[in-house]
Design an enzyme around this catalytic site. Structure first.
Site, PDB file in Angstrom:
ATOM      1  N   GLU A  36       1.238  -4.045   1.693  1.00 24.33           N
ATOM      2  CA  GLU A  36       1.067  -3.298   0.993  1.00 24.33           C
ATOM      3  C   GLU A  36      -0.300  -3.117   0.671  1.00 24.33           C
ATOM      4  O   GLU A  36      -0.811  -4.170   0.490  1.00 24.33           O
ATOM      5  CB  GLU A  36       1.937  -3.598  -0.762  1.00 24.33           C
ATOM      6  CG  GLU A  36       3.620  -3.524  -0.070  1.00 24.33           C
ATOM      7  CD  GLU A  36       4.085  -2.286   0.124  1.00 24.33           C
ATOM      8  OE1 GLU A  36       3.671  -1.500  -0.073  1.00 24.33           O
ATOM      9  OE2 GLU A  36       5.074  -2.613   1.017  1.00 24.33           O
ATOM     10  N   CYS A  80      -3.901  -0.008  -7.028  1.00 24.78           N
ATOM     11  CA  CYS A  80      -2.774   0.437  -5.896  1.00 24.78           C
ATOM     12  C   CYS A  80      -2.577   2.420  -5.931  1.00 24.78           C
ATOM     13  O   CYS A  80      -2.994   3.287  -5.271  1.00 24.78           O
ATOM     14  CB  CYS A  80      -1.929  -0.048  -5.137  1.00 24.78           C
ATOM     15  SG  CYS A  80      -0.615  -0.535  -5.775  1.00 24.78           S
ATOM     16  N   GLU A 129      -9.710   5.846  -0.933  1.00 24.46           N
ATOM     17  CA  GLU A 129      -9.288   5.080  -1.988  1.00 24.46           C
ATOM     18  C   GLU A 129     -10.667   4.758  -2.676  1.00 24.46           C
ATOM     19  O   GLU A 129     -11.471   4.476  -1.917  1.00 24.46           O
ATOM     20  CB  GLU A 129      -8.793   3.351  -1.275  1.00 24.46           C
ATOM     21  CG  GLU A 129      -8.432   3.035  -2.432  1.00 24.46           C
ATOM     22  CD  GLU A 129      -7.755   1.645  -2.418  1.00 24.46           C
ATOM     23  OE1 GLU A 129      -7.465   1.252  -1.581  1.00 24.46           O
ATOM     24  OE2 GLU A 129      -6.214   2.055  -2.786  1.00 24.46           O
ATOM     25  N   GLY A 142      -3.454  -5.731   0.368  1.00 20.13           N
ATOM     26  CA  GLY A 142      -4.820  -5.650   0.028  1.00 20.13           C
ATOM     27  C   GLY A 142      -5.408  -4.299   0.535  1.00 20.13           C
ATOM     28  O   GLY A 142      -4.344  -3.006   0.760  1.00 20.13           O
ATOM     29  N   SER A 143      -6.333  -4.137   0.930  1.00 22.33           N
ATOM     30  CA  SER A 143      -6.928  -3.072   2.135  1.00 22.33           C
ATOM     31  C   SER A 143      -6.781  -2.642   3.328  1.00 22.33           C
ATOM     32  O   SER A 143      -6.483  -3.314   3.408  1.00 22.33           O
ATOM     33  CB  SER A 143      -8.190  -2.922   1.347  1.00 22.33           C
ATOM     34  OG  SER A 143      -9.218  -3.983   2.162  1.00 22.33           O
ATOM     35  N   LYS A 174      -3.554 -17.849   0.446  1.00 18.63           N
ATOM     36  CA  LYS A 174      -4.967 -17.761   0.366  1.00 18.63           C
ATOM     37  C   LYS A 174      -4.745 -16.494  -1.070  1.00 18.63           C
ATOM     38  O   LYS A 174      -4.536 -14.994  -0.237  1.00 18.63           O
ATOM     39  CB  LYS A 174      -5.565 -17.452   1.745  1.00 18.63           C
ATOM     40  CG  LYS A 174      -7.246 -17.666   1.952  1.00 18.63           C
ATOM     41  CD  LYS A 174      -8.326 -16.357   2.394  1.00 18.63           C
ATOM     42  CE  LYS A 174      -7.845 -15.326   2.019  1.00 18.63           C
ATOM     43  NZ  LYS A 174      -8.689 -14.919   0.188  1.00 18.63           N
TER      44      LYS A 174
HETATM   45  P1  NAD Z   1      -8.882  -6.710  -0.450  1.00 19.71           P
HETATM   46  O1  NAD Z   1      -8.400  -5.555   1.389  1.00 19.71           O
HETATM   47  O2  NAD Z   1     -10.519  -6.582  -0.090  1.00 19.71           O
HETATM   48  O3  NAD Z   1      -8.724  -8.320  -0.662  1.00 19.71           O
HETATM   49  C1  NAD Z   1      -7.253  -8.551  -0.427  1.00 19.71           C
HETATM   50  C2  NAD Z   1      -7.120 -10.168  -0.102  1.00 19.71           C
HETATM   51  O4  NAD Z   1      -7.877 -10.165   2.060  1.00 19.71           O
HETATM   52  C3  NAD Z   1      -8.463 -11.312  -0.432  1.00 19.71           C
HETATM   53  O5  NAD Z   1      -8.173 -12.491  -0.467  1.00 19.71           O
HETATM   54  C4  NAD Z   1      -9.173 -10.694   0.234  1.00 19.71           C
HETATM   55  O6  NAD Z   1     -10.589 -12.228   0.683  1.00 19.71           O
HETATM   56  C5  NAD Z   1      -8.541 -10.753   1.919  1.00 19.71           C
HETATM   57  N1  NAD Z   1      -9.447 -10.507   2.959  1.00 19.71           N
HETATM   58  C6  NAD Z   1     -10.574 -10.311   2.961  1.00 19.71           C
HETATM   59  N2  NAD Z   1     -10.949 -10.061   4.081  1.00 19.71           N
HETATM   60  C7  NAD Z   1     -10.464 -10.180   4.580  1.00 19.71           C
HETATM   61  C8  NAD Z   1     -10.704 -10.302   6.036  1.00 19.71           C
HETATM   62  N3  NAD Z   1     -11.425  -9.678   7.099  1.00 19.71           N
HETATM   63  N4  NAD Z   1      -9.835 -10.457   6.760  1.00 19.71           N
HETATM   64  C9  NAD Z   1      -8.627 -12.170   5.928  1.00 19.71           C
HETATM   65  N5  NAD Z   1      -8.350 -11.534   4.627  1.00 19.71           N
HETATM   66  C10 NAD Z   1      -9.071 -10.859   4.410  1.00 19.71           C
HETATM   67  O7  NAD Z   1      -8.507  -6.527  -1.693  1.00 19.71           O
HETATM   68  P2  NAD Z   1      -8.965  -6.170  -2.774  1.00 19.71           P
HETATM   69  O8  NAD Z   1     -10.060  -6.145  -3.520  1.00 19.71           O
HETATM   70  O9  NAD Z   1      -8.304  -7.779  -3.460  1.00 19.71           O
HETATM   71  O10 NAD Z   1      -7.210  -5.394  -3.546  1.00 19.71           O
HETATM   72  C11 NAD Z   1      -7.710  -3.760  -3.363  1.00 19.71           C
HETATM   73  C12 NAD Z   1      -6.923  -3.292  -2.349  1.00 19.71           C
HETATM   74  O11 NAD Z   1      -5.244  -3.671  -2.252  1.00 19.71           O
HETATM   75  C13 NAD Z   1      -6.334  -1.852  -2.591  1.00 19.71           C
HETATM   76  O12 NAD Z   1      -7.095  -1.169  -1.300  1.00 19.71           O
HETATM   77  C14 NAD Z   1      -5.310  -1.988  -3.490  1.00 19.71           C
HETATM   78  O13 NAD Z   1      -4.733  -0.476  -2.972  1.00 19.71           O
HETATM   79  C15 NAD Z   1      -4.195  -2.541  -2.400  1.00 19.71           C
HETATM   80  N6  NAD Z   1      -3.319  -2.897  -2.885  1.00 19.71           N
HETATM   81  C16 NAD Z   1      -2.413  -2.394  -2.289  1.00 19.71           C
HETATM   82  C17 NAD Z   1      -0.811  -3.299  -3.445  1.00 19.71           C
HETATM   83  C18 NAD Z   1       0.130  -1.906  -2.858  1.00 19.71           C
HETATM   84  O14 NAD Z   1       1.327  -2.801  -3.957  1.00 19.71           O
HETATM   85  N7  NAD Z   1       0.422  -1.104  -2.420  1.00 19.71           N
HETATM   86  C19 NAD Z   1      -1.230  -3.436  -4.776  1.00 19.71           C
HETATM   87  C20 NAD Z   1      -2.449  -4.287  -5.645  1.00 19.71           C
HETATM   88  C21 NAD Z   1      -3.694  -3.863  -4.743  1.00 19.71           C
END
Ligand code: NAD
Length: 539
Positions: free
Chosen positions: A287, A321, A419, A259-260, A206
């Site tokens: 991550e 990130c 963040e 993601g977050s 996804k």
């Molecule tokens: P996000 O958490 O909003 O989304 C990430 C993914 O999760 C997307 O595919 C999104 O559709 C999905 N998602 C959102 N809500 C969900 C839910 N309730 N249930 C299941 N899936 C859900 O993050 P983003 O805005 O795409 O990316 C930014 C975040 O990612 C920042 O916090 C950043 O630090 C982190 N990030 C971390 C790394 C790392 O290596 N540590 C790398 C890249 C990004």
């Protein structure tokens, strides 16, 4: 043993270079011809009514395509398609699986390079350089290095003798892997489904709704490289709804998430609630967020420090990130640091990244824009904050936020803790003789522990910081910006609220996608159950 691959060279896009002309052509082509992005279930494209538009973050009116979202039954079918593909895929020799990803790397290094770079530039608002180091170089590296690391694993030998043979059987996980990817790195979107697939797993992927254009091109590329039907299935739509359905399935074997932190925590909790449903304990590889620091010692090289904060904090609009977002500066350097940084920041052009003179593009979407403008407004009204540079935003044409520098007077302030994921860097000035205190502060100020840097020329200060900040970052930099980890050179990941620290870009990461079986063959099985100790003592 095969030789280690070489990291893909970063192209410059300098005036007159062929890559500059090719990228421009691909940008024009993709801007003029919107694409249809179907779901991918068992190799078939599925496209429903009422698709979602894909818009450029920096130009509201530029529609790059539309993508289908799931309807009832699609998620179940994606899981079934994955499971149906698993017997043949897991039985495919590693050499054949690796060959597919190596071919994908060659396609991306060659004919697909500017297609994926342009999709990342337009769909995620990256400059040519940011697109190149991510969509091209890092993803090429992931595919080449992972293929190499997986083959190295398979060469691991157990002790055998003339009486018995011992061997690893590098099985994949039993079930399917759920890959959930973020908007900000095309390379991560490509790696999260493909690293498990390389090890023989099948995947439901996804992607982020804000990176559907690049996700589409990654999928097409993998198919062109020979990825069979059903090995990776792409679903899109309401993330929470899709996830609830996926996490109910007893065959969930693992989640590969970037993601977050809050979303990951929700996934972790759902897995815990559903635990007894599953045939295996699902592996959770994630991550997540960061609040990445730069600590300057009084002996720091000021120019190097200012450039590191500028690049580390503002490249890709701070949406990494690993982005530098809190800086601790000694009082003796503070004034010069600010003056130097502000002088550099004044040179940064923010705008449409298709205009190659821009150093920064737009932030990804309206929720991010609103969150960041609110943060800046709060800081403006806060007596503990002083906006040293920037602070403006405009959503007239796209979601633009000016690079912003804020001095924060209280060390436990939210700007030094949470963040923000945008082009906002906060700094705190400490008294030179409180260096050790500031290291403790830096360690404790935020729940994250992803990346961080120390800037110093004094070797003792570096040693002190390295020790005091040992658990504050999974990737620690000395006299360098905290961004820009390279596959095979700085495997990536952090602990605390930043993730499970499985170090993507290293051989160890791949172990998470294998469930090895060990086979012992006894070449001389005993024919008598009695041991010598059972014999009577000598008379
Ligand atoms: P996000 O958490 O909003 O989304 C990430 C993914 O999760 C997307 O595919 C999104 O559709 C999905 N998602 C959102 N809500 C969900 C839910 N309730 N249930 C299941 N899936 C859900 O993050 P983003 O805005 O795409 O990316 C930014 C975040 O990612 C920042 O916090 C950043 O630090 C982190 N990030 C971390 C790394 C790392 O290596 N540590 C790398 C890249 C990004």
């Amino acid at each position: 043993m095969a030789t280690l691959p070489v990291n893909e060279a970063v192209l410059t896009y300098a005036p007159g270079s062929p890559e500059r002309a090719e990228l421009r052509r691909a940008i024009n082509e993709q801007s003029a011809h919107p694409v249809i992005v179907p779901l991918r279930i068992g190799g078939a494209g599925v496209f429903h009514d009422a698709p979602q538009p894909i818009r450029a973050p920096h130009r509201h009116e530029l529609v790059l395509g539309e993508y289908s979202t799931v309807r009832e039954g699609d998620v179940a079918q994606a899981i079934s398609a994955a499971r149906a593909a698993q017997p043949a895929w897991s039985a495919t020799p590693l050499a054949e699986r690796a060959a597919i990803f190596r071919r994908a790397a060659e396609l991306l290094a060659g004919p697909h390079r500017q297609r994926l770079n342009a999709a990342t530039l337009l769909g995620q608002s990256k400059t040519p350089h940011q697109a190149e180091i991510d969509a091209a170089c890092e993803l090429i590296d992931f595919w080449r290095f992972n293929a190499h690391f997986a083959e190295r694993l398979s060469e691991e030998r157990l002790i055998s003798s003339e009486f018995e043979k011992n061997a690893f059987d590098w099985r994949p996980l039993e079930g399917f892997v759920y890959a959930v990817t973020p908007f900000n790195f095309t390379a991560i979107a490509g790696n999260l489904p493909s690293a498990p697939a390389l090890l023989g797993n099948v995947v439901v992927w996804k992607p982020s709704p804000y990176a559907m254009l690049s996700a589409h091109h990654i999928y097409e590329l993998l198919r062109e490289a020979g990825l069979p039907d059903g090995v990776i299935n792409l679903v899109a739509g309401d993330a929470a709804q899709i996830t609830t359905e996926v996490l109910h399935d007893p065959n969930l074997a693992a989640i590969h998430f970037t993601g977050s932190s809050s979303v990951f925590e929700g996934l972790y909790q759902s897995v815990a609630v559903n635990l007894t449903r599953y045939r295996n304990y699902p592996r959770l590889v994630a991550e997540t967020g960061g609040k990445d620091f730069v600590v300057a010692h009084a002996s720091a090289d000021l120019d190097a420090l200012a450039v590191a904060v500028l690049r580390g904090g503002y490249e890709y609009q701070g949406q990494k990130c690993s982005a530098a977002s809190r800086v601790y500066v000694p009082r003796s350097l503070a004034r010069d640091f600010e003056a130097r940084l502000v002088e550099l920041m004044a040179e940064l052009k923010v705008g449409d990244p298709a205009d190659f003179s821009c150093f920064m593009g737009a932030v990804i979407a309206r929720p991010a824009y609103e969150r960041l403008t609110l943060t800046i407004e709060r800081a403006r009204a806060d007596a503990a904050c002083r906006i040293a540079f920037g602070g403006q935003g405009s959503d007239a044409e796209g979601f633009f936020i000016a690079p912003t520098l804020i001095e924060v007077q209280t060390p436990e302030h939210a700007l030094l803790r949470d963040e923000l994921f945008g082009p906002i860097v906060s700094f705190f000035v400490y008294d030179d003789d409180r260096f050790e205190d500031v290291l403790r502060l830096c360690d404790q100020a935020s729940p994250y522990a992803l990346t961080g840097s120390i800037f110093a020329r004094d070797a003792a200060a570096i040693a002190l910081a390295s020790n005091a900040l040992r658990f504050s970052a999974g990737n620690f930099y000395i006299n360098d910006k905290p961004t820009g980890a390279v596959v095979g050179q700085q495997p990536f990941g952090g602990a605390r609220r930043s993730g499970t620290n499985d170090k993507a870009g290293s051989p160890f990461h791949l172990l998470r996608w294998a469930s090895p079986r060990v086979i012992k063959e006894n070449l001389r099985p005993p024919r008598d159950f009695r041991y010598p100790f059972l014999e009577p003592d000598f008379p």
